[in-house]
Write a protein that holds these residues in place. Structure first.
Motif, PDB file in Angstrom:
ATOM      1  N   PRO A  92       0.792  -1.240   0.000  1.00  0.00           N
ATOM      2  CA  PRO A  92       0.000   0.000   0.000  1.00  0.00           C
ATOM      3  C   PRO A  92       0.820   1.285   0.000  1.00  0.00           C
ATOM      4  CG  PRO A  92      -0.962  -1.612   1.489  1.00  0.00           C
ATOM      5  CD  PRO A  92       0.353  -2.173   1.048  1.00  0.00           C
ATOM      6  N   VAL A  93       1.955   1.298   0.694  1.00  0.00           N
ATOM      7  CA  VAL A  93       2.730   2.536   0.762  1.00  0.00           C
ATOM      8  C   VAL A  93       3.229   2.942  -0.620  1.00  0.00           C
ATOM      9  CG1 VAL A  93       4.973   1.431   1.240  1.00  0.00           C
ATOM     10  CG2 VAL A  93       4.512   3.751   2.079  1.00  0.00           C
ATOM     11  N   GLY A  94       3.423   1.967  -1.509  1.00  0.00           N
ATOM     12  CA  GLY A  94       3.859   2.279  -2.861  1.00  0.00           C
ATOM     13  C   GLY A  94       2.749   2.797  -3.753  1.00  0.00           C
ATOM     14  N   MET A  95       1.500   2.690  -3.297  1.00  0.00           N
ATOM     15  CA  MET A  95       0.364   3.137  -4.096  1.00  0.00           C
ATOM     16  C   MET A  95       0.136   4.641  -3.999  1.00  0.00           C
ATOM     17  SD  MET A  95      -2.292   0.036  -3.167  1.00  0.00           S
ATOM     18  CE  MET A  95      -3.576   0.574  -4.316  1.00  0.00           C
ATOM     19  N   ILE A  96       0.813   5.306  -3.082  1.00  0.00           N
ATOM     20  CA  ILE A  96       0.656   6.763  -2.925  1.00  0.00           C
ATOM     21  C   ILE A  96       1.410   7.437  -4.061  1.00  0.00           C
ATOM     22  CG2 ILE A  96       1.091   8.729  -1.419  1.00  0.00           C
ATOM     23  CD1 ILE A  96       0.952   6.674   0.922  1.00  0.00           C
ATOM     24  N   SER A  97       0.668   8.129  -4.891  1.00  0.00           N
ATOM     25  CA  SER A  97       1.209   8.583  -6.175  1.00  0.00           C
ATOM     26  C   SER A  97       1.288  10.101  -6.287  1.00  0.00           C
ATOM     27  CB  SER A  97       0.337   8.046  -7.315  1.00  0.00           C
ATOM     28  OG  SER A  97       0.197   6.644  -7.237  1.00  0.00           O
ATOM     29  N   VAL A  98       2.176  10.525  -7.167  1.00  0.00           N
ATOM     30  CA  VAL A  98       2.295  11.931  -7.524  1.00  0.00           C
ATOM     31  C   VAL A  98       1.229  12.267  -8.559  1.00  0.00           C
ATOM     32  CG1 VAL A  98       3.736  13.597  -8.763  1.00  0.00           C
ATOM     33  CG2 VAL A  98       4.747  12.145  -7.007  1.00  0.00           C
ATOM     34  N   ALA A  99       0.649  13.441  -8.427  1.00  0.00           N
ATOM     35  CA  ALA A  99      -0.290  13.965  -9.420  1.00  0.00           C
ATOM     36  C   ALA A  99      -0.205  15.479  -9.364  1.00  0.00           C
ATOM     37  CB  ALA A  99      -1.710  13.487  -9.138  1.00  0.00           C
ATOM     38  N   GLU A 100      -0.909  16.141 -10.239  1.00  0.00           N
ATOM     39  CA  GLU A 100      -0.872  17.602 -10.249  1.00  0.00           C
ATOM     40  C   GLU A 100      -1.299  18.147  -8.890  1.00  0.00           C
ATOM     41  OE1 GLU A 100      -2.778  21.404 -12.698  1.00  0.00           O
ATOM     42  OE2 GLU A 100      -3.282  19.345 -13.263  1.00  0.00           O
ATOM     43  N   GLY A 101      -0.445  18.955  -8.288  1.00  0.00           N
ATOM     44  CA  GLY A 101      -0.743  19.542  -6.983  1.00  0.00           C
ATOM     45  C   GLY A 101      -0.306  18.702  -5.803  1.00  0.00           C
ATOM     46  N   THR A 102       0.249  17.518  -6.053  1.00  0.00           N
ATOM     47  CA  THR A 102       0.679  16.635  -4.967  1.00  0.00           C
ATOM     48  C   THR A 102       2.102  16.150  -5.216  1.00  0.00           C
ATOM     49  OG1 THR A 102      -1.565  15.828  -4.534  1.00  0.00           O
ATOM     50  CG2 THR A 102       0.250  14.464  -3.737  1.00  0.00           C
ATOM     51  N   GLY A 103       2.982  16.368  -4.241  1.00  0.00           N
ATOM     52  CA  GLY A 103       4.346  15.858  -4.302  1.00  0.00           C
ATOM     53  C   GLY A 103       4.528  14.722  -3.311  1.00  0.00           C
ATOM     54  N   VAL A 104       5.349  13.745  -3.654  1.00  0.00           N
ATOM     55  CA  VAL A 104       5.614  12.608  -2.777  1.00  0.00           C
ATOM     56  C   VAL A 104       7.119  12.443  -2.631  1.00  0.00           C
ATOM     57  CG1 VAL A 104       5.326  10.133  -2.393  1.00  0.00           C
ATOM     58  CG2 VAL A 104       3.491  11.447  -3.498  1.00  0.00           C
ATOM     59  N   ASP A 105       7.613  12.587  -1.398  1.00  0.00           N
ATOM     60  CA  ASP A 105       9.035  12.436  -1.103  1.00  0.00           C
ATOM     61  C   ASP A 105       9.259  11.273  -0.143  1.00  0.00           C
ATOM     62  OD1 ASP A 105       9.273  14.746  -2.582  1.00  0.00           O
ATOM     63  OD2 ASP A 105      10.640  15.719  -1.171  1.00  0.00           O
ATOM     64  N   TRP A 106      10.182  10.390  -0.505  1.00  0.00           N
ATOM     65  CA  TRP A 106      10.590   9.290   0.365  1.00  0.00           C
ATOM     66  C   TRP A 106      11.930   9.636   1.003  1.00  0.00           C
ATOM     67  CZ3 TRP A 106       8.912   3.925   0.801  1.00  0.00           C
ATOM     68  CH2 TRP A 106       7.658   3.675   0.224  1.00  0.00           C
ATOM     69  N   LEU A 107      12.027   9.399   2.311  1.00  0.00           N
ATOM     70  CA  LEU A 107      13.270   9.639   3.050  1.00  0.00           C
ATOM     71  C   LEU A 107      13.857   8.300   3.470  1.00  0.00           C
ATOM     72  CD1 LEU A 107      12.082  12.609   5.301  1.00  0.00           C
ATOM     73  CD2 LEU A 107      12.838  12.644   2.913  1.00  0.00           C
ATOM     74  N   LEU A 108      15.033   7.997   2.953  1.00  0.00           N
ATOM     75  CA  LEU A 108      15.666   6.706   3.171  1.00  0.00           C
ATOM     76  C   LEU A 108      17.039   6.881   3.822  1.00  0.00           C
ATOM     77  CD1 LEU A 108      15.034   5.329  -0.453  1.00  0.00           C
ATOM     78  CD2 LEU A 108      13.479   5.173   1.523  1.00  0.00           C
ATOM     79  N   THR A 109      17.566   5.788   4.310  1.00  0.00           N
ATOM     80  CA  THR A 109      18.958   5.759   4.745  1.00  0.00           C
ATOM     81  C   THR A 109      19.735   4.876   3.769  1.00  0.00           C
ATOM     82  OG1 THR A 109      18.640   3.830   6.169  1.00  0.00           O
ATOM     83  CG2 THR A 109      18.301   6.006   7.177  1.00  0.00           C
ATOM     84  N   GLU A 110      21.038   4.894   3.887  1.00  0.00           N
ATOM     85  CA  GLU A 110      21.858   4.075   3.002  1.00  0.00           C
ATOM     86  C   GLU A 110      21.507   2.592   3.135  1.00  0.00           C
ATOM     87  OE1 GLU A 110      25.716   5.279   4.190  1.00  0.00           O
ATOM     88  OE2 GLU A 110      25.723   7.088   2.931  1.00  0.00           O
ATOM     89  N   SER A 111      21.145   2.178   4.357  1.00  0.00           N
ATOM     90  CA  SER A 111      20.813   0.762   4.563  1.00  0.00           C
ATOM     91  C   SER A 111      19.435   0.415   3.993  1.00  0.00           C
ATOM     92  CB  SER A 111      20.869   0.406   6.051  1.00  0.00           C
ATOM     93  OG  SER A 111      20.005   1.233   6.810  1.00  0.00           O
ATOM     94  N   SER A 112      18.467   1.302   4.132  1.00  0.00           N
ATOM     95  CA  SER A 112      17.123   0.987   3.612  1.00  0.00           C
ATOM     96  C   SER A 112      17.040   1.152   2.099  1.00  0.00           C
ATOM     97  CB  SER A 112      16.064   1.869   4.287  1.00  0.00           C
ATOM     98  OG  SER A 112      16.190   3.224   3.901  1.00  0.00           O
TER      99      SER A 112
END
Length: 359
Positions: free
Chosen positions: A331-351
C-alpha cells in the motif's frame, strides 16, 4: 557587538590584551587613586563623566592592589565570555557543516519517472533533521499563503523529530492544525497516536483546539464522524484538491512498515481493496480508523519515512516496480504523484540498498 574567529588562539590573545589593560589601569591608579574618568568603590567600578558626579559616594582610596585585582577579575570575566562565544560559534559551524554533509548525502537521491522523489541519508538522525527542516518550510509557506497549515501525522519516529520545531520564531503555531492519519478507537491502545503527539504539540505550543483527535468508539462510527469533521473545516485550514474535490491537507507525514503498510493500510486489506471513495475508513482487524489512499494522495505534500534496514525490500518494491500504484500488496507504494501533490521518500543508506540495485 563584535565578531571573533574560531581558533582558541583568538581567545588567548583577547585575554592577554585585557590583562595588560588591567595592569596598566592598576599602575595608573597607584599614582592617581581617583582618576578623572574612572573611580572605584571597594571592588566595584563606575564610569564618571569629567566634571560629573559619581553614582556611588566615595569611600576612600582602596589602594593599587585592590584596583589591580578588580581589573584582573573584569579581564577574566571578559575572557570567559569570549571563550563561551567561541565555543557557541564553533557549535553553530559544526551543525551547519553537518547539515551540508547531510545535504550532500541526500543528493544521491533522484526523481523517478512517475514523479516521486527519494532522498538517501547517512543515518536516522539525518532523516529526522530533514523531516524537521521540511515541515518547518511547509508551515511557513502555507501560513503565509493562506493563513493556516494543516498536517496529518501518525506516531513513532516520524513524529519525534517535530519536537525540534519548538521555539521557531518564524512559525505562528496558533495557525497550525494537527490531524491523524490513523489511530485506535477501541481497546487498551485507543488514542495511541493522539497520545504520541503530546510532546510535539506541547513543545510547539499548538492550541488544544487545533489538535483534531479521532476519539474513542466504534471504528465505523468514528471513521464517519472524523471524515465529517475534516470536511467541515474552513477552506483556509483544509482546502479541496483541484483534481478530485477531496479534502487536501498541506502535509501527510507517514512511516512505513517492513510489510509495506502505511497508516493502517495493510497489504490486501479491505481498506486497500475496497476503499469506497471515503476519506477515513475503519481499519480492518485493528480496532481503529485510517486515512484512505485517495485522501493521502490528495495532500499538497506527502513525506514517507522508511529508514530501517529491515525496510530495504519493501522500499525496492514500492519505488522500483512499474506497477507500484496498483500493487495492493504494498500500500505505501500506491501513494502517487499527481498535479498539486508531491511525494518524497526519506531513506537511509541501509534501507535504500536494494533499491539502488534496480534504479
Amino acid at each position: 557587538s563584535f565578531h571573533l574567529g574560531s581558533s582558541a588562539s583568538a581567545a588567548c590573545l583577547w585575554f592577554l590584551w585585557l590583562h595588560s589593560v588591567a595592569m596598566e589601569l592598576s599602575a595608573f591608579s597607584s599614582v592617581a587613586p581617583e582618576p578623572r574618568g574612572i573611580s572605584w568603590e571597594r571592588t566595584v567600578w563606575q564610569v564618571r563623566r569629567p566634571g560629573g558626579r559619581q553614582v556611588l559616594p566615595s569611600g576612600g582610596a582602596t589602594g593599587p592592589g585592590v584596583h589591580g585585582t578588580t581589573c584582573f577579575l573584569v579581564a577574566s570575566v571578559f575572557a570567559g565570555l569570549v571563550a563561551c562565544r567561541l565555543r557557541g560559534s564553533g557549535a553553530r559551524r559544526r551543525k551547519s557543516a553537518n547539515m551540508v554533509r547531510n545535504a550532500a548525502v541526500a543528493s544521491k537521491g533522484a526523481t523517478l519517472s512517475d514523479g516521486r522523489k527519494y532522498h538517501v541519508f547517512s543515518n536516522d538522525a539525518a532523516v529526522a533533521e530533514h523531516i524537521c527542516a521540511s515541515v518547518r518550510k511547509l508551515m511557513v509557506s502555507a501560513i503565509a499563503e493562506k493563513g493556516a497549515f494543516a498536517m496529518s501525522i501518525g506516531s513513532g519516529t516520524t513524529v519525534a523529530p517535530l519536537q525540534g520545531l519548538g521555539g521557531a520564531k518564524d512559525i505562528d503555531f496558533s495557525r497550525v492544525h494537527v490531524f491523524f492519519g490513523n489511530d485506535r478507537t477501541s481497546g487498551d491502545s485507543a488514542g495511541k497516536c493522539f497520545a504520541g503527539a503530546r510532546e510535539f504539540v506541547e513543545a510547539c505550543g499548538i492550541p488544544a483546539l487545533n489538535v483534531h483527535a479521532i476519539g474513542a468508539g466504534d471504528p465505523e462510527e468514528m471513521a464517519a464522524k472524523y471524515e465529517n469533521h475534516i470536511l467541515g473545516m474552513p477552506p483556509e485550514v483544509v482546502a479541496r484538491c483541484a483534481r478530485n474535490g477531496c479534502a487536501a491537507l498541506d502535509l501527510f507525514l507517514l512511516g512505513s512498515g517492513a510489510d509495506g503498510h502505511t497508516a493502517s493500510l495493510y497489504p490486501g486489506s479491505s481498506q486497500v481493496l475496497n476503499p469506497g471513495g471515503c476519506l477515513v475508513l475503519s481499519a480492518e482487524g485493528k480496532g481503529g480508523v485510517t486515512a484512505s489512499i485517495e485522501y493521502i494522495s490528495s495532500a499538497r505534500q506527502v513525506i514517507i519515512s522508511a529508514g530501517k534496514a529491515s525496510q530495504a525490500n519493501v522500499v525496492a518494491i514500492a519505488l522500483g516496480r512499474a506497477d507500484a500504484a496498483s500493487n495492493t500488496e504494498c500500500p505505501v507504494g500506491m501513494i502517487s504523484v499527481a498535479e498539486g501533490t508531491g511525494v518524497d521518500w526519506l531513506l537511509t543508506e541501509s534501507s535504500a540498498a536494494e533499491l539502488l540495485k534496480v534504479v
